[in-house]
Write a protein that holds these residues in place. Structure first.
Motif, mmCIF file in Angstrom:
data_model
loop_
_atom_site.group_PDB
_atom_site.id
_atom_site.type_symbol
_atom_site.label_atom_id
_atom_site.label_comp_id
_atom_site.label_asym_id
_atom_site.label_seq_id
_atom_site.Cartn_x
_atom_site.Cartn_y
_atom_site.Cartn_z
ATOM 1 N N THR A 1 -2.737 1.699 16.720
ATOM 2 C CA THR A 1 -3.463 2.257 15.579
ATOM 3 C C THR A 1 -2.513 3.088 14.715
ATOM 4 N N PRO A 2 -2.529 2.833 13.404
ATOM 5 C CA PRO A 2 -1.622 3.616 12.568
ATOM 6 C C PRO A 2 -2.178 5.008 12.283
ATOM 7 N N SER A 3 -1.278 5.981 12.192
ATOM 8 C CA SER A 3 -1.737 7.242 11.622
ATOM 9 C C SER A 3 -0.828 7.522 10.429
ATOM 10 N N VAL A 4 -1.455 8.035 9.377
ATOM 11 C CA VAL A 4 -0.750 8.135 8.110
ATOM 12 C C VAL A 4 -0.578 9.592 7.729
ATOM 13 N N GLY A 5 0.671 9.995 7.477
ATOM 14 C CA GLY A 5 0.919 11.351 6.994
ATOM 15 C C GLY A 5 1.190 11.298 5.497
ATOM 16 N N ALA B 1 0.841 -1.204 0.000
ATOM 17 C CA ALA B 1 0.000 0.000 0.000
ATOM 18 C C ALA B 1 0.874 1.252 0.000
ATOM 19 N N ILE B 2 1.922 1.227 0.800
ATOM 20 C CA ILE B 2 2.822 2.389 0.854
ATOM 21 C C ILE B 2 3.495 2.593 -0.509
ATOM 22 N N GLN B 3 3.921 1.482 -1.129
ATOM 23 C CA GLN B 3 4.548 1.595 -2.450
ATOM 24 C C GLN B 3 3.585 2.162 -3.483
ATOM 25 N N LEU B 4 2.338 1.692 -3.406
ATOM 26 C CA LEU B 4 1.336 2.125 -4.364
ATOM 27 C C LEU B 4 1.164 3.648 -4.328
ATOM 28 N N PHE B 5 1.222 4.188 -3.117
ATOM 29 C CA PHE B 5 1.000 5.631 -2.970
ATOM 30 C C PHE B 5 2.304 6.385 -2.713
ATOM 31 N N ALA B 6 3.408 5.825 -3.218
ATOM 32 C CA ALA B 6 4.734 6.412 -2.967
ATOM 33 C C ALA B 6 4.795 7.891 -3.365
ATOM 34 N N LYS B 7 4.072 8.238 -4.432
ATOM 35 C CA LYS B 7 4.078 9.630 -4.894
ATOM 36 C C LYS B 7 3.622 10.606 -3.820
ATOM 37 N N LEU B 8 2.771 10.137 -2.920
ATOM 38 C CA LEU B 8 2.257 11.006 -1.853
ATOM 39 C C LEU B 8 3.187 10.986 -0.629
ATOM 40 N N ARG B 9 4.316 10.354 -0.780
ATOM 41 C CA ARG B 9 5.319 10.226 0.283
ATOM 42 C C ARG B 9 4.696 9.922 1.653
ATOM 43 N N PRO B 10 4.106 8.752 1.761
ATOM 44 C CA PRO B 10 3.435 8.410 3.027
ATOM 45 C C PRO B 10 4.417 8.158 4.162
ATOM 46 N N SER B 11 4.029 8.608 5.346
ATOM 47 C CA SER B 11 4.783 8.239 6.544
ATOM 48 C C SER B 11 3.781 7.663 7.534
ATOM 49 N N VAL B 12 4.109 6.519 8.083
ATOM 50 C CA VAL B 12 3.167 5.843 8.967
ATOM 51 C C VAL B 12 3.759 5.788 10.365
ATOM 52 N N SER B 13 2.978 6.212 11.357
ATOM 53 C CA SER B 13 3.417 6.038 12.751
ATOM 54 C C SER B 13 2.318 5.315 13.511
ATOM 55 N N PHE B 14 2.705 4.694 14.598
ATOM 56 C CA PHE B 14 1.738 3.879 15.334
ATOM 57 C C PHE B 14 1.546 4.393 16.742
ATOM 58 N N ASP B 15 0.315 4.417 17.188
ATOM 59 C CA ASP B 15 0.028 4.779 18.564
ATOM 60 C C ASP B 15 0.664 3.715 19.466
#
Ligand code: ADP
Ligand code: MG
Length: 372
Positions: free
Chosen positions: A116-120, A97-111
């Motif tokens: 729970t993930p939060s996605v930037g 999923a992260i690769q698919l949206f690589a253009k949006l430069r996702p950063s994922v952190s977890f509570d």
């Protein structure tokens, strides 16, 4: 025993009263590859039935995108990307999923506690149309690997973005080529959903089967609610649900809210009846009174009179003699202006040519205030 009634959020499991006919319609449309537009007032149970039905379809992941109060095209793309990455996390394909949206430069952190993930995401706002286009292309790519059902909830809010027709045309252009990817569009504001799906000038004209969802029928719902009372050793008066309907409390979520309060206002062994309703309403008023008073105090004199008169006359005709007499506002143009303001502020909504107060408990409260 804990209060068994739930309101104000999506229901599932034993909190969900089955609605087999509508579920079957929805399931068949999705399975036959048609897109569906689910239209119904707030709190009738749209989100619950869609999630419930989609989750029973095998081998498809449900991508749920809430578009409530979306303001920009970039945000639409962001919400889709974020929902997809969260789905990837929940179903073990986070890296893809992260690769698919690589253009949006996702950063994922977890509570650290709940996990729970939060996605930037970093969206270039000057390229927002392009971003939305890319995101929809990527959805199709993702779907080819892990089949999806896509739900756009509160879809009418796409009309809030700048140049909504352009955004809708872009979405429609992509979605029509996603032949085997089912989309469900859900919305609470009928007039706006109709503008999107039934207006020949709209890009989405006739692009989805429309499913109008009404509140749960009392016949079905009554048995479900009565059983919940019985589990807690409470009986229900034979006229209870008739009395509730006569108060104007008929929308699925509102009926549950009142039942929640009826439970709070009663004890084991009690019979729930008209007196319990009075006490239950008092509880709801105690919780909501401040917001009622704020709403009333922000109205002009004419708006307040029109609101109270809508409640007293049932909201059928705002230019009738009765309405003018009840409100004491003689000029039709003043009435129209005041009622339009109430509509804009979503205090009132239009339903089948009648004007209804959005919160039925507020309506009951207003009807009891003789000085207003
Ligand atoms: N199938 C159902 N059975 C029982 N209660 C329901 C059902 N659907 C909705 N409700 C009630 O309505 C409330 C709102 O449901 P929701 O699905 O969020 O409605 P909508 O999306 O139409 O606003 C829920 O919290 C619950 O009280
Ligand atoms: Mg909803």
């Amino acid at each position: 025993m804990k209060n068994p009634f739930t309101f104000g959020r999506v229901v599932d499991g034993k909190d969900y009263c089955p609605r087999p006919e509508h579920e079957a319609l929805l399931r068949q449309s999705i399975e036959s590859g048609h897109n569906v537009a689910v239209i119904g007032q707030r709190r009738v149970g749209k989100t619950s039935i869609i999630l419930r039905t989609a989750n029973t379809l095998p081998k498809q992941h449900l991508l749920y995108v809430d578009l409530l109060a979306v303001n920009t095209v970039a945000e639409i793309g962001e919400r889709i990307g974020r929902a997809y990455i969260k789905l990837g996390h929940a179903h073990g394909f986070l890296q893809q999923a992260i690769q698919l949206f690589a253009k949006l430069r996702p950063s994922v952190s977890f509570d650290p506690i709940t996990g729970t993930p939060s996605v930037g995401l970093a969206v270039d706002r000057s390229q927002s149309m392009q971003t939305l286009e890319d995101v929809l292309d990527q959805l199709l790519a993702g779907h080819k690997r892990d089949p999806l059902i896509v739900v756009f909830d509160e879809f009418q809010d796409v009309l809030r973005v700048e140049d909504p027709q352009k955004a809708l045309a872009l979405m429609r252009g992509k979605i029509q080529h996603h032949e085997d990817l089912p989309y469900v569009f859900s919305g609470s504001i009928r007039s706006k959903m109709r503008m999107i799906f039934n207006d020949p000038d709209s890009a989405f004209f006739k692009s989805a089967i429309t499913l109008e969802l009404e509140p749960l029928h009392l016949e079905q719902f009554e048995a479900f609610l009565t059983k919940h009372f019985e589990y807690g050793n409470r009986k229900t008066d034979a006229d209870l649900f008739k009395d509730i309907a006569e108060l104007g409390i008929q929308i699925t979520g509102d009926v549950q809210q009142l039942c929640w309060a009826l439970w709070e206002a009663s004890e084991e062994g009690d019979t729930i009846n008209k007196d319990t309703i009075t006490r239950a309403l008092e509880r709801i008023f105690t919780l909501e009174r401040i917001s009622y008073e704020d709403t009333v105090s922000e109205l002009t004199d004419v708006q307040r009179r029109c609101l109270v008169s809508l409640v007293k006359t049932g909201g059928q005709s705002i230019h009738s003699k009765l309405f003018k007499e009840t409100s004491g506002v003689a000029q039709s143009s003043s009435i129209t202006k005041a009622v339009n303001r109430l509509l804009d502020r979503r205090i009132v909504y239009k339903y089948r040519k009648t004007y209804q107060v959005a919160n039925p408990f507020f309506a009951v409260w207003l009807s009891q205030k003789e000085y207003l």
